[in-house]
Design an enzyme around this catalytic site. Sequence first.
Site, PDB file in Angstrom:
ATOM      1  NE  ARG A   1      -2.778   3.016   0.818  1.00  0.00           N
ATOM      2  CZ  ARG A   1      -3.343   1.884   0.420  1.00  0.00           C
ATOM      3  NH1 ARG A   1      -3.947   1.118   1.293  1.00  0.00           N
ATOM      4  NH2 ARG A   1      -3.266   1.500  -0.815  1.00  0.00           N
TER       5      ARG A   1
ATOM      6  NE  ARG B   1      -4.703  -5.932   5.273  1.00  0.00           N
ATOM      7  CZ  ARG B   1      -4.228  -5.685   4.065  1.00  0.00           C
ATOM      8  NH1 ARG B   1      -4.988  -5.904   3.014  1.00  0.00           N
ATOM      9  NH2 ARG B   1      -2.998  -5.246   3.877  1.00  0.00           N
TER      10      ARG B   1
ATOM     11  CG  LEU C   1     -10.382  10.093   3.630  1.00  0.00           C
ATOM     12  CD1 LEU C   1      -9.526  10.862   4.610  1.00  0.00           C
ATOM     13  CD2 LEU C   1     -11.749  10.729   3.541  1.00  0.00           C
TER      14      LEU C   1
ATOM     15  NE  ARG D   1      -2.239  -4.365  -0.877  1.00  0.00           N
ATOM     16  CZ  ARG D   1      -1.782  -3.748   0.219  1.00  0.00           C
ATOM     17  NH1 ARG D   1      -0.696  -4.168   0.817  1.00  0.00           N
ATOM     18  NH2 ARG D   1      -2.430  -2.704   0.717  1.00  0.00           N
TER      19      ARG D   1
ATOM     20  CG  ASP E   1       3.495  -7.034   7.364  1.00  0.00           C
ATOM     21  OD1 ASP E   1       2.939  -6.509   6.380  1.00  0.00           O
ATOM     22  OD2 ASP E   1       2.870  -7.516   8.326  1.00  0.00           O
TER      23      ASP E   1
ATOM     24  CB  THR F   1       2.906   0.565   6.117  1.00  0.00           C
ATOM     25  OG1 THR F   1       1.552   0.291   6.541  1.00  0.00           O
ATOM     26  CG2 THR F   1       3.825   0.233   7.278  1.00  0.00           C
ATOM     27  CB  ILE F   2      -1.033   4.631   6.741  1.00  0.00           C
ATOM     28  CG1 ILE F   2      -2.021   3.515   6.404  1.00  0.00           C
ATOM     29  CG2 ILE F   2      -0.744   5.517   5.551  1.00  0.00           C
ATOM     30  CD1 ILE F   2      -3.434   4.025   6.120  1.00  0.00           C
ATOM     31  CG  ASP F   3      -1.573  -0.555   8.289  1.00  0.00           C
ATOM     32  OD1 ASP F   3      -2.401   0.351   8.060  1.00  0.00           O
ATOM     33  OD2 ASP F   3      -1.585  -1.655   7.692  1.00  0.00           O
TER      34      ASP F   3
ATOM     35  CE  LYS G   1     -27.566  10.095  10.295  1.00  0.00           C
ATOM     36  NZ  LYS G   1     -28.531   9.707   9.271  1.00  0.00           N
TER      37      LYS G   1
ATOM     38  CG  ASP H   1       1.425  -3.064  10.936  1.00  0.00           C
ATOM     39  OD1 ASP H   1       2.292  -2.460  10.273  1.00  0.00           O
ATOM     40  OD2 ASP H   1       0.621  -3.864  10.420  1.00  0.00           O
TER      41      ASP H   1
ATOM     42  N   GLY I   1       0.840  -1.208   0.000  1.00  0.00           N
ATOM     43  CA  GLY I   1       0.000   0.000   0.000  1.00  0.00           C
ATOM     44  C   GLY I   1       0.872   1.253   0.000  1.00  0.00           C
TER      45      GLY I   1
END
Length: 327
Positions: free
Chosen positions: A260, A176, A258, A76, A107, A130-132, A251, A134, A15
Site C-alpha cells: 500500500r 480481500r 508494504l 474507515r 466502494d 484503491t490498490i484493489d 516457503k 475492483d 485504505g
Amino acid sequence: MEKSINKIGVLTSGGDAPGMNACIRAVVRTGIYYNIEMVGVMKGYQGLIDNEFIPLPSHAVSNIIQRGGTILKTARCMEFKTKEGREKAFRNLQAQGIDALIVIGGDGTFSGAEVFSREFNVPVIGIPGTIDNDLFGTDFTIGFDTANNSVIQAIDQIRDTAASHNRLFFVEVMGRDAGVIALWAGIAGGSEAILIPEKETAIESLISKLAEGAENQKSSSIVVVAEGEKSGGALKIAEEVKRRFDHYDTKVTVLGHLQRGGSPTCFDRVLASRMGYAAVKALLNNVEGKMIGMVNNRMHFTELSLAISRHSPFDEELAEIAAVLSI
Ligand code: F6P
C-alpha cells in the site's frame, strides 16, 4: 436548478493508495485555477463528523505528487454508516459553507457518499483510489499500478532466492474480495500459478502442475495467492502442498501492507491528475452523484449507485493468458 459551487471539500477514505496525494493536488490546483475555495477534510468521513477541516491553498499541495499515503489521512468510519453521524457531518459541512464534496476511495467510500448525497442533496463526485482495482466503471483505480510494481519487485527478489535453493514459494498479495493484483502481478512476475477468490482452487491440479514443472527442470516455483482466496489462504494451501509434494522446500511470504505504500508510479500520478482535474470540472458543470473512471483511456462517469452495486467484471482472458504462459 443549477447549484453554484464556490467552495469544495476533498477527503480520502478507506485504505490509502499510492497516488492519493497526486489526486488531492490535482483537485486543489484545478479548483484554485477556477477560483474555487478548496478545503481538506481530515481522516475521511470521521473528519466530517468531528469537524476537522483545513484550508488548502495551492502551496499546501506542493511537493506531494511523489509521496505515497495521503496528507489528509484516512479512516474507515463506522459512525458515518448511521443517520446521526451523517446528520452531524452535514451540519458541519453547512457551517463551513462547503457546496460540494470530492471523495477519493473505494466502494465503501462511495457507498457512504451515495447515501449522504441523496439524504442531504449535496453534490458529490467519487474518485476511485484503491490498490484493489475492483471497481465497476473504471479500467484502473489509483494505486493499483504502484501496488503491482511493489509486488513484482518482491516476487523478482523472492525468485532469486527460490531458484538458488530449489524452493517453492507461496506469495500472498492483497485483495480481500478481488484477485486483480494477484492476476496482474502473477503474470508480470512469471508465476507458476495464481490462486484468486474468483476461481475455485483445485489442489490436485496445482500439485500436478508443480510436479510437471519439476520434471521440466524448473528449479523454483512461485505461486501467487490473493488474500481472499477461498480455500484457506496461502499458509493453509502451502501446508497441504508440502504434505503431498516434497520435491521443493516450501516457503510462504505474506507481502501485507508494504503493497500500500511507496512513491506512486508515473501511470498512477497521471491517472490521479486526470481524475482530480475531471472531478472538479464535473462539479463546475453541475454533474454530481457519479464516480469518475477511465474507460478506454477516456474519462467516464458512472452513477455512484451503479458503481457500488457490482465489482468490475473478471478478466477471463488474462486468467487464460496466465495459465498458458505458466506451463
Ligand atoms: O482495499 C484495499 C486493501 O488493501 C485490501 O486489499 C485489503 O484487504 C484491505 O485493504 C486491508 O485493509 P486494512 O489496511 O484496513 O487492514
